[in-house]
Design a protein around this motif. Structure first.
Motif, PDB file in Angstrom:
ATOM      1  N   VAL A 206       0.830  -1.191   0.000  1.00 52.31           N
ATOM      2  CA  VAL A 206       0.000   0.000   0.000  1.00 52.31           C
ATOM      3  C   VAL A 206       0.867   1.244   0.000  1.00 52.31           C
ATOM      4  O   VAL A 206       0.575   2.227  -0.673  1.00 52.31           O
ATOM      5  N   LYS A 207       1.914   1.161   0.723  1.00 52.99           N
ATOM      6  CA  LYS A 207       2.793   2.326   0.783  1.00 52.99           C
ATOM      7  C   LYS A 207       3.383   2.634  -0.578  1.00 52.99           C
ATOM      8  O   LYS A 207       3.377   3.781  -1.025  1.00 52.99           O
ATOM      9  N   THR A 208       3.915   1.639  -1.188  1.00 54.02           N
ATOM     10  CA  THR A 208       4.581   1.915  -2.451  1.00 54.02           C
ATOM     11  C   THR A 208       3.586   2.336  -3.518  1.00 54.02           C
ATOM     12  O   THR A 208       3.906   3.158  -4.379  1.00 54.02           O
ATOM     13  N   LEU A 209       2.409   1.796  -3.427  1.00 56.71           N
ATOM     14  CA  LEU A 209       1.419   2.182  -4.423  1.00 56.71           C
ATOM     15  C   LEU A 209       0.851   3.565  -4.154  1.00 56.71           C
ATOM     16  O   LEU A 209       0.413   4.247  -5.063  1.00 56.71           O
ATOM     17  N   ASP A 212      -3.976   5.925  -2.010  1.00 55.24           N
ATOM     18  CA  ASP A 212      -5.196   6.100  -2.786  1.00 55.24           C
ATOM     19  C   ASP A 212      -5.130   5.358  -4.112  1.00 55.24           C
ATOM     20  O   ASP A 212      -6.124   5.226  -4.804  1.00 55.24           O
ATOM     21  N   LYS A 213      -3.957   4.919  -4.467  1.00 56.08           N
ATOM     22  CA  LYS A 213      -3.842   4.178  -5.714  1.00 56.08           C
ATOM     23  C   LYS A 213      -3.852   2.673  -5.488  1.00 56.08           C
ATOM     24  O   LYS A 213      -3.792   1.894  -6.430  1.00 56.08           O
ATOM     25  N   ALA A 214      -3.897   2.329  -4.271  1.00 56.31           N
ATOM     26  CA  ALA A 214      -3.789   0.906  -3.955  1.00 56.31           C
ATOM     27  C   ALA A 214      -5.110   0.195  -4.198  1.00 56.31           C
ATOM     28  O   ALA A 214      -6.109   0.487  -3.565  1.00 56.31           O
ATOM     29  N   SER A 235     -10.566  -7.904   0.671  1.00 56.04           N
ATOM     30  CA  SER A 235     -11.195  -7.903   1.975  1.00 56.04           C
ATOM     31  C   SER A 235     -10.348  -7.145   2.994  1.00 56.04           C
ATOM     32  O   SER A 235     -10.839  -6.322   3.759  1.00 56.04           O
ATOM     33  N   HIS A 236      -9.092  -7.441   2.926  1.00 49.51           N
ATOM     34  CA  HIS A 236      -8.202  -6.787   3.875  1.00 49.51           C
ATOM     35  C   HIS A 236      -8.157  -5.292   3.617  1.00 49.51           C
ATOM     36  O   HIS A 236      -8.137  -4.479   4.540  1.00 49.51           O
ATOM     37  N   LEU A 237      -8.173  -4.972   2.379  1.00 55.14           N
ATOM     38  CA  LEU A 237      -8.145  -3.563   2.018  1.00 55.14           C
ATOM     39  C   LEU A 237      -9.392  -2.855   2.529  1.00 55.14           C
ATOM     40  O   LEU A 237      -9.346  -1.714   2.975  1.00 55.14           O
ATOM     41  N   GLY A 355       2.190   8.281  -0.621  1.00 58.37           N
ATOM     42  CA  GLY A 355       1.714   9.200  -1.631  1.00 58.37           C
ATOM     43  C   GLY A 355       2.254  10.591  -1.397  1.00 58.37           C
ATOM     44  O   GLY A 355       3.410  10.779  -1.028  1.00 58.37           O
ATOM     45  N   ASN A 356       1.400  11.517  -1.618  1.00 55.61           N
ATOM     46  CA  ASN A 356       1.831  12.886  -1.426  1.00 55.61           C
ATOM     47  C   ASN A 356       1.225  13.486  -0.178  1.00 55.61           C
ATOM     48  O   ASN A 356       1.309  14.674   0.036  1.00 55.61           O
ATOM     49  N   SER A 357       0.608  12.633   0.543  1.00 54.76           N
ATOM     50  CA  SER A 357      -0.080  13.209   1.689  1.00 54.76           C
ATOM     51  C   SER A 357       0.915  13.887   2.595  1.00 54.76           C
ATOM     52  O   SER A 357       1.942  13.322   2.941  1.00 54.76           O
TER      53      SER A 357
END
Length: 543
Positions: A206-209, A212-214, A235-237, A355-357
């Motif tokens: 999730v981090k690398t993606l 919000d793109k994950a 499901s986990h997401l 991301g850019n957050s």
DNA sequence: CCCTCAATAT
DNA sequence: GATATTGAGG
């Protein structure tokens, strides 16, 4: 526990049940994720190995399958259920497996038998259930000297379909309803368990993606974990997102005297740090604007409490709450360097951001009961780090350079950072769950300086931070960054000098022990500081 | 086909 | 009660 059975016992013990002893020399591997069951079972055995995890059991077996004569496994387990374990064992080795369960559903029992369980014991396991399992071991050596292939006929007289997986267990008997549940092992999808490793992988993906793109598919690819389906990830997401939403929708509530009660949600563009005190105009300190441009959106909360009840609050808000502007001024004066320091800390720790957050909120919450010790008012809080635990216990901590000392990390894998604090920082403790905890920095000198500045003389035998007319709040908390790289629950109200301790080295070090006068005279127990009331009480209350 | 959300199952 | 799985709908 283990007394009175260090005797030699021969295989059978055919007497009156009282004297029963499990056959010596029979090596049992017991698997049950219920530790209590495991203990009960173990009490009936003599030479045994227990584990709560089927995977561990498997590992042990694979490492040396000759170490065990028989396996007893629970049916229902989290990471890998007993059937699966059974399946693998019968596939790879030739060790009798006995299932146990409190579920006597005929289909479940059948399933076990069909797939090669030698026996199916109904929980709770008592001596009666366990005393004769040795027969399975003996039988195996008698009929099944080395290879396998129990004569088909043998299966009749005894539950012992010990199936080589090659034949796919098409032995059907109770096939009245051969619905989806026969072939179960092959067909029914295994309920996967999100182990810590998996969660870490998920989190990394999730981090690398970018958060919000994950999407499930990409996450799955990145995780590169065979055996996990896209659905599992989805499901986990889903859970992940729910947790995030929950985290961002913060409630401010105070259950007494009707002070504050509001509920706010949403992401925030910048940072607010708030500390609290219960006296005086100097009582609220907010550091805001750690975002790119300092403070575009001030968020401030005045939090004044004169209550003795637990209360919950958080410092994330969409709109400024009440804070007189003059206090903002004070704030800026007092901690002019804080934003910079925080940023440095951030970089030093080399936190990957999602991301850019931007780095936004800084929060803590769950104020607990305010207490008083020798006039020193203190209050604990549970930092919002708890929320991190809620977020699938994601291993955000792994991104923080280990700044534990030699001791064990806390339950989340992160050393607990405790901070006694008031409006002037007093000290920072590093607690790793052992005692005595180490004090990172004795800030009593800071205090002296502050006290001088404030023209307050600090009497002897008082706590740091305690001086006439100003008993300050102390609190302890854990600090860290959440999976988005947001800082959570860092000891509040830290002064720059102390922050520099944090960033001065990637490896936090013990600076010095608590000063003697703190240790002895006041019965302070530095042995324990964590985010809980109990711990703090233990720390502050004399025995 | 893939993603989400909500219902359902464990 | 939590959370994994399933299924409908976009």
């Amino acid at each position: 526990m283990s007394e009175k059975n260090d005797q030699v016992g021969q295989i059978p013990t055919p007497e009156n049940g009282k004297e029963y002893q499990f056959p010596v020399g029979m090596r049992v591997l017991a698997v049950d994720d219920d530790i209590v069951c495991l203990q009960k079972l173990a009490a009936l055995l003599r030479q045994f190995t227990v584990t709560t995890e089927a995977t561990k059991a498997l590992k042990m077996l694979r490492e040396n399958k000759d170490n065990f004569d028989i396996v007893i496994t629970d049916v229902q387990m989290l990471e890998m259920d007993g059937f699966r374990l059974l399946e693998i064992i019968s596939l790879e080795m030739d060790i009798p497996v006995i299932m146990m369960s409190s579920n006597d559903d005929i289909k479940t029992v059948m399933k076990g038998i069909e797939h090669g369980a030698r026996d199916y014991l109904l929980k709770p396991i008592r001596v009666e259930e366990i005393k004769n399992i040795w027969q399975h071991v003996i039988r195996k050596t008698l009929f099944d000297p080395d290879k396998q292939s129990i004569p088909k006929g043998a299966a009749d007289q005894n539950p012992k379909p010990a199936k080589r997986h090659g034949e796919r267990s098409k032995v059907k008997e109770a096939q009245t309803n051969n619905l989806s549940d026969d072939d179960s092992l092959a067909q029914k999808r295994q309920r996967i368990a999100w182990t810590r490793e998996l969660r870490a992988k998920f989190c990394d993906a999730v981090k690398t993606l970018g958060v919000d793109k994950a999407v499930p598919k990409k996450i799955l690819e990145l995780m590169n974990e065979p055996g996990i389906t896209r659905e599992n990830v989805a499901s986990h997401l889903q859970k992940f997102r729910n947790a995030m939403k929950k985290n961002d929708a913060i409630t401010i509530q105070q259950n007494d005297n009707g002070v504050v009660s509001s509920s706010i949600g949403g992401h925030l563009p910048n940072t607010t740090i708030l500390s609290f005190d219960n006296q005086g105009p100097d009582s609220v300190h907010c550091l805001d604007g750690f975002g790119v441009n300092g403070h575009s959106n001030s968020e401030m909360i005045q939090f004044s409490h004169h209550v003795q009840n637990p209360e919950t609050f958080s410092i994330v808000s969409q709109k400024p709450l009440s804070l007189p502007t003059n206090q903002q001024g004070i704030l800026q004066q007092r901690y002019p360097q804080a934003p910079e320091i925080m940023n440095q800390m951030w970089q030093t720790m080399n936190i990957p951001r999602l991301g850019n957050s931007p780095s936004h909120h800084y929060q803590m919450g769950n104020l607990h009961q305010q207490s008083d010790f020798n006039g020193l008012k203190y209050q604990t809080f549970t930092s919002r780090l708890r929320m991190v635990d809620d977020l699938m216990d994601m291993d955000i901590y792994s991104h923080i350079p280990s700044y534990s000392t030699s001791s064990e990390p806390g339950p989340s894998g992160f050393p607990l950072v405790g901070c006694t604090s008031n409006s002037h920082s007093i000290g920072v403790f590093l607690d790793a769950g052992s005692s005595p905890s180490t004090m990172l920095r004795d800030a009593s000198t800071d205090f002296s300086a502050i006290a001088q500045n404030d023209s307050v003389v600090r009497p002897q035998n008082v706590f740091p931070g305690q001086y006439e007319g100003s008993n300050n709040v102390s609190c302890m908390g854990r600090g860290g960054l959440d999976f988005r790289g947001q800082i959570t629950g860092v000891p509040l109200d830290m002064q720059g000098s102390i922050m520099e301790e944090f960033i001065g080295s990637s490896q936090m070090k013990l600076v010095q022990q608590p000063p003697e006068h703190l240790k002895s005279e006041n019965n302070l127990h530095f042995s324990c500081c964590s985010s809980t009331d109990d711990d703090l009480n233990a720390a502050l209350n004399p025995v």
